[in-house]
Design a protein around this motif. Structure first.
Motif, short mmCIF file in Angstrom:
data_model
loop_
_atom_site.label_atom_id
_atom_site.label_comp_id
_atom_site.label_asym_id
_atom_site.label_seq_id
_atom_site.Cartn_x
_atom_site.Cartn_y
_atom_site.Cartn_z
N UNK A 58 8.54 -11.73 -40.61
CA UNK A 58 8.64 -11.01 -41.87
C UNK A 58 7.30 -10.36 -42.21
N UNK A 59 7.37 -9.29 -42.96
CA UNK A 59 6.16 -8.59 -43.37
C UNK A 59 5.51 -9.37 -44.50
N UNK A 60 4.22 -9.64 -44.35
CA UNK A 60 3.44 -10.30 -45.39
C UNK A 60 2.27 -9.38 -45.74
N UNK A 61 1.72 -9.49 -46.94
CA UNK A 61 0.57 -8.66 -47.30
C UNK A 61 -0.55 -8.78 -46.26
N UNK A 62 -1.24 -7.69 -46.00
CA UNK A 62 -2.22 -7.64 -44.91
C UNK A 62 -3.27 -8.75 -45.00
N UNK A 63 -3.85 -8.96 -46.17
CA UNK A 63 -4.89 -9.97 -46.27
C UNK A 63 -4.35 -11.37 -45.98
N UNK A 64 -3.09 -11.62 -46.34
CA UNK A 64 -2.48 -12.90 -46.03
C UNK A 64 -2.06 -12.95 -44.57
N UNK A 68 -2.84 -15.74 -41.74
CA UNK A 68 -1.78 -16.31 -40.89
C UNK A 68 -2.15 -16.16 -39.42
N UNK A 69 -2.73 -15.03 -39.05
CA UNK A 69 -3.16 -14.84 -37.66
C UNK A 69 -4.24 -15.86 -37.29
N UNK A 70 -5.13 -16.14 -38.23
CA UNK A 70 -6.16 -17.14 -37.97
C UNK A 70 -5.54 -18.52 -37.75
N UNK A 71 -4.55 -18.85 -38.56
CA UNK A 71 -3.86 -20.13 -38.38
C UNK A 71 -3.19 -20.18 -37.02
N UNK A 72 -2.50 -19.10 -36.64
CA UNK A 72 -1.81 -19.07 -35.35
C UNK A 72 -2.81 -19.23 -34.21
N UNK A 73 -3.97 -18.62 -34.32
CA UNK A 73 -5.00 -18.74 -33.28
C UNK A 73 -5.51 -20.18 -33.20
#
Length: 90
Positions: A58-64, A68-73
């Protein structure tokens, strides 16, 4: 002597009042901490739900999305380290 005893009585009452104040302040601080923990728990739930949506594409606001990408990494790093642990155990 009566004057001295009056002063001692006044001082004792003030000390008792201060002790009561300290106890009351302690109780209020404990309640504040409990409320702050409730806020943290709710924020965690918000974050968990947002991250689930991110993972589902799903699309989430860019800053969030960046968070989320940091969490996934980090999750990938954890998986890699867990695999390394399994290799060492064998």
């Amino acid at each position: 002597m009566s004057n001295f005893m009056d002063k001692v009585g006044i001082m004792a009452k003030k000390a008792a009042d201060k002790t009561g104040d300290v106890v009351e302040i302690g109780k209020l601080n404990a309640k504040i901490l409990s409320q702050q923990q409730s806020i943290s728990s709710i924020k965690e739930k918000i974050g968990d739900r947002l991250f689930e949506r991110y993972q589902q594409g799903e699309v989430v606001p860019e800053e969030l999305g960046e968070l989320c990408r940091q969490i996934a990494e980090i999750q990938l790093n954890i998986s890699s380290m867990q695999a390394e642990i399994q290799e060492i155990k064998q």
